[in-house]
Scaffold this active site. Structure first.
Site, mmCIF file in Angstrom:
data_model
loop_
_atom_site.group_PDB
_atom_site.id
_atom_site.type_symbol
_atom_site.label_atom_id
_atom_site.label_comp_id
_atom_site.label_asym_id
_atom_site.label_seq_id
_atom_site.Cartn_x
_atom_site.Cartn_y
_atom_site.Cartn_z
ATOM 1 C CE LYS A 212 15.149 4.926 10.340
ATOM 2 N NZ LYS A 212 15.315 4.040 9.184
ATOM 3 C CB ALA B 280 11.776 -3.601 13.348
ATOM 4 C CB CYS C 129 9.833 0.632 8.336
ATOM 5 S SG CYS C 129 8.106 0.879 8.019
ATOM 6 C CG ASP C 130 16.049 0.710 10.481
ATOM 7 O OD1 ASP C 130 16.189 1.817 9.939
ATOM 8 O OD2 ASP C 130 16.989 -0.093 10.628
ATOM 9 C CD GLN C 131 15.722 -4.927 5.001
ATOM 10 O OE1 GLN C 131 16.303 -4.279 4.148
ATOM 11 N NE2 GLN C 131 14.791 -5.810 4.712
#
Length: 198
Positions: free
Chosen positions: A58, A111, A74-76
């Site tokens: 991203k 992250a 960001c990612d989860q």
């Protein structure tokens, strides 16, 4: 007190609120990246590595379009016994998700990545372990009726900052990691890079 242009590569209002409340000035630019098109990647990555990969993808996507800015990605990823879950798309899926999580402990891997000029500066993932109490079908239906469609934006179908707290009997991890943006490590890194001036 910013020394650089920041872009948040996320359309998440919760992440934007966290950065805004921390006093950061930033622009918002969504990444053109389909998270569901990652089947092959999932087979070779751990859930934590996958969260880093997605946050980086991203950030890189937006950084390629805005090369001079510092981009936050960001990612989860939700991990239940090694199985990776994506965001649900309907109330029916939300009901099934909560039934699956009921009485079990899952992990959230959040992250955050920093990119400039299409190049990675930093990426790191942090984990929280979430123990969902046993949930009755009646409770799940009542909960979903109360919270509405907003929970569809959460991979775990809960928003810990609101009514979602009632789903849990134990939480081990940082609040910001649970929300999906490890804010304290990000602020440390931004200070280290001289982006935030003391």
């Amino acid at each position: 007190m910013m020394a650089d242009t920041l872009i948040l590569a996320s359309l998440s209002s919760y992440r934007a609120q966290l950065l805004k409340k921390a006093g950061l000035n930033f622009l918002i630019e969504g990444a053109s990246f389909d998270e569901r098109e990652i089947g092959k990647i999932e087979k070779v990555k751990t859930p934590k590595e996958l969260s880093c990969f997605l946050a980086s993808a991203k950030a890189k996507n937006v950084s390629d379009r805005f090369p001079d800015a510092l981009v936050i990605g960001c990612d989860q990823v939700l991990d239940l016994e090694g199985q990776i879950f994506h965001k649900v798309t309907s109330k029916k899926e939300a009901y099934q998700r909560l039934c699956t999580l009921s009485g079990k402990t899952h992990s959230l891997h959040s992250a955050v990545a920093l990119f400039r000029n299409g190049r990675k500066i930093w990426v790191e993932a942090f984990s929280a372990h979430m123990s969902v109490r046993p949930l009755s079908s009646k409770f799940i239906k009542r909960y979903l009726a109360y919270v509405g469609t907003d929970v569809l934006n959460s991979v775990g179908v809960y928003q810990i900052e609101g009514e979602g707290i009632h789903l849990f009997e134990k939480i081990d991890g940082d609040f910001f990691t649970i929300i999906g943006l490890p804010l304290l490590p990000l602020l440390v890194k931004l200070r280290h890079l001289g982006i935030i001036c003391d």
